[in-house]
Enzyme design. Structure first.
Site, PDB file in Angstrom:
ATOM      1  N   VAL A 102       0.866  -1.184   0.000  1.00 36.92           N
ATOM      2  CA  VAL A 102       0.000   0.000   0.000  1.00 36.92           C
ATOM      3  C   VAL A 102       0.896   1.225   0.000  1.00 36.92           C
ATOM      4  O   VAL A 102       1.711   1.414   0.921  1.00 36.92           O
ATOM      5  CB  VAL A 102      -0.895   0.040   1.261  1.00 36.92           C
ATOM      6  CG1 VAL A 102      -1.717   1.321   1.286  1.00 36.92           C
ATOM      7  CG2 VAL A 102      -1.813  -1.174   1.300  1.00 36.92           C
ATOM      8  N   HIS A 118       7.865  10.901  -2.908  1.00 38.23           N
ATOM      9  CA  HIS A 118       8.575   9.629  -2.905  1.00 38.23           C
ATOM     10  C   HIS A 118       7.664   8.507  -3.400  1.00 38.23           C
ATOM     11  O   HIS A 118       8.098   7.571  -4.047  1.00 38.23           O
ATOM     12  CB  HIS A 118       9.007   9.337  -1.463  1.00 38.23           C
ATOM     13  CG  HIS A 118      10.150   8.397  -1.344  1.00 38.23           C
ATOM     14  ND1 HIS A 118      11.447   8.811  -1.464  1.00 38.23           N
ATOM     15  CD2 HIS A 118      10.195   7.068  -1.124  1.00 38.23           C
ATOM     16  CE1 HIS A 118      12.230   7.762  -1.314  1.00 38.23           C
ATOM     17  NE2 HIS A 118      11.499   6.701  -1.118  1.00 38.23           N
TER      18      HIS A 118
HETATM   19  N1  RBF Z   1       6.634   1.832   1.501  1.00 42.53           N
HETATM   20  C1  RBF Z   1       5.342   1.444   1.297  1.00 42.53           C
HETATM   21  O1  RBF Z   1       5.075   0.251   1.139  1.00 42.53           O
HETATM   22  N2  RBF Z   1       4.330   2.375   1.290  1.00 42.53           N
HETATM   23  C2  RBF Z   1       4.555   3.699   1.443  1.00 42.53           C
HETATM   24  O2  RBF Z   1       3.579   4.475   1.433  1.00 42.53           O
HETATM   25  C3  RBF Z   1       5.893   4.143   1.616  1.00 42.53           C
HETATM   26  N3  RBF Z   1       6.166   5.469   1.747  1.00 42.53           N
HETATM   27  C4  RBF Z   1       7.451   5.864   1.887  1.00 42.53           C
HETATM   28  C5  RBF Z   1       7.743   7.242   1.983  1.00 42.53           C
HETATM   29  C6  RBF Z   1       9.067   7.644   2.141  1.00 42.53           C
HETATM   30  C7  RBF Z   1       9.364   9.107   2.236  1.00 42.53           C
HETATM   31  C8  RBF Z   1      10.111   6.682   2.196  1.00 42.53           C
HETATM   32  C9  RBF Z   1      11.544   7.102   2.363  1.00 42.53           C
HETATM   33  C10 RBF Z   1       9.826   5.353   2.099  1.00 42.53           C
HETATM   34  C11 RBF Z   1       8.502   4.902   1.949  1.00 42.53           C
HETATM   35  N4  RBF Z   1       8.207   3.542   1.854  1.00 42.53           N
HETATM   36  C12 RBF Z   1       6.912   3.151   1.667  1.00 42.53           C
HETATM   37  C13 RBF Z   1       9.251   2.514   2.064  1.00 42.53           C
HETATM   38  C14 RBF Z   1       9.914   2.043   0.781  1.00 42.53           C
HETATM   39  O3  RBF Z   1       9.044   1.181   0.071  1.00 42.53           O
HETATM   40  C15 RBF Z   1      11.226   1.297   1.136  1.00 42.53           C
HETATM   41  O4  RBF Z   1      10.925   0.232   2.030  1.00 42.53           O
HETATM   42  C16 RBF Z   1      12.259   2.164   1.783  1.00 42.53           C
HETATM   43  O5  RBF Z   1      12.460   3.321   0.997  1.00 42.53           O
HETATM   44  C17 RBF Z   1      13.578   1.402   1.935  1.00 42.53           C
HETATM   45  O6  RBF Z   1      14.428   2.157   2.683  1.00 42.53           O
END
Ligand code: RBF
Length: 171
Positions: free
Chosen positions: A89, A97
């Protein structure tokens, strides 16, 4: 039907293949786990409802949706896995991002699927709000996990149809 009106748990189930010996890998992102756990439940139950053996369903967790792609590749490269379902999600608007994550996962999942020749299903919700996410994780719009599992089953059915047409061999 626009996606806003669609119920993700209502589908045509005619002519589904026998999946009792098919093996599934389900990846679950830990970000927004209150929603992704519901997606997992939906996917798992739908596979069971349509004939999968619980012993043939393997779950793997990844930290966030960005990691779904590599997890999917590891599952899809395994000879015994027939289809992979990637669940996550990513809530839009909280940060830019999210656009990068959505594009990377959509592209990554497509690449893994084409590279391995196996169904790798994009079960990632990309709503604007948490409320919209919950509406699609067992709420008023059904469950994206159900839809992702049904998509995996239907793609295995298509594979069976095409393989039989070519070789006459069975599933
Ligand atoms: N991972 C998700 O599965 N859903 C998100 O909404 C989500 N939002 C993120 C927002 C930011 C600013 C960052 C840095 C990461 C987010 N991630 C999210 C995590 C991303 O998928 C991943 O696990 C990380 O960036 C690894 O360090």
């Amino acid at each position: 039907m626009s996606s806003a009106d669609k119920n993700l748990s209502v589908f045509n189930t005619e002519g589904l293949p026998d999946i009792s010996s098919k093996k599934f890998g389900i990846l679950v992102a830990e970000w927004n786990s209150e929603v992704t756990e519901k997606l997992f439940e939906g996917a798992y139950q739908t596979l069971l409802t349509y004939g999968a053996d619980p012993e043939n369903i393997e779950r793997g967790n990844v930290p966030g949706s960005f990691e779904l792609t590599l997890g999917a590749q590891w599952f899809a490269e395994r000879r015994d896995i027939d289809a992979v379902i990637a669940l996550g999600v990513v809530i839009q608007g909280e940060t830019k991002h999210n656009d990068y994550i959505n594009h990377a996962v959509a592209q990554g999942v497509t690449n893994v699927s084409l590279k391995t020749g196996k169904p790798v299903i994009f079960g990632v919700l990309t709503p604007n709000t948490m409320e919209q996410a919950l509406d699609r994780a067992g709420g008023v719009h059904g469950n994206k996990g159900d839809e992702a599992a049904m998509t995996a089953i239907k793609m295995l059915g298509l594979w069976h149809q095409i393989a039989v047409a070519q070789t006459g061999s069975s599933f």
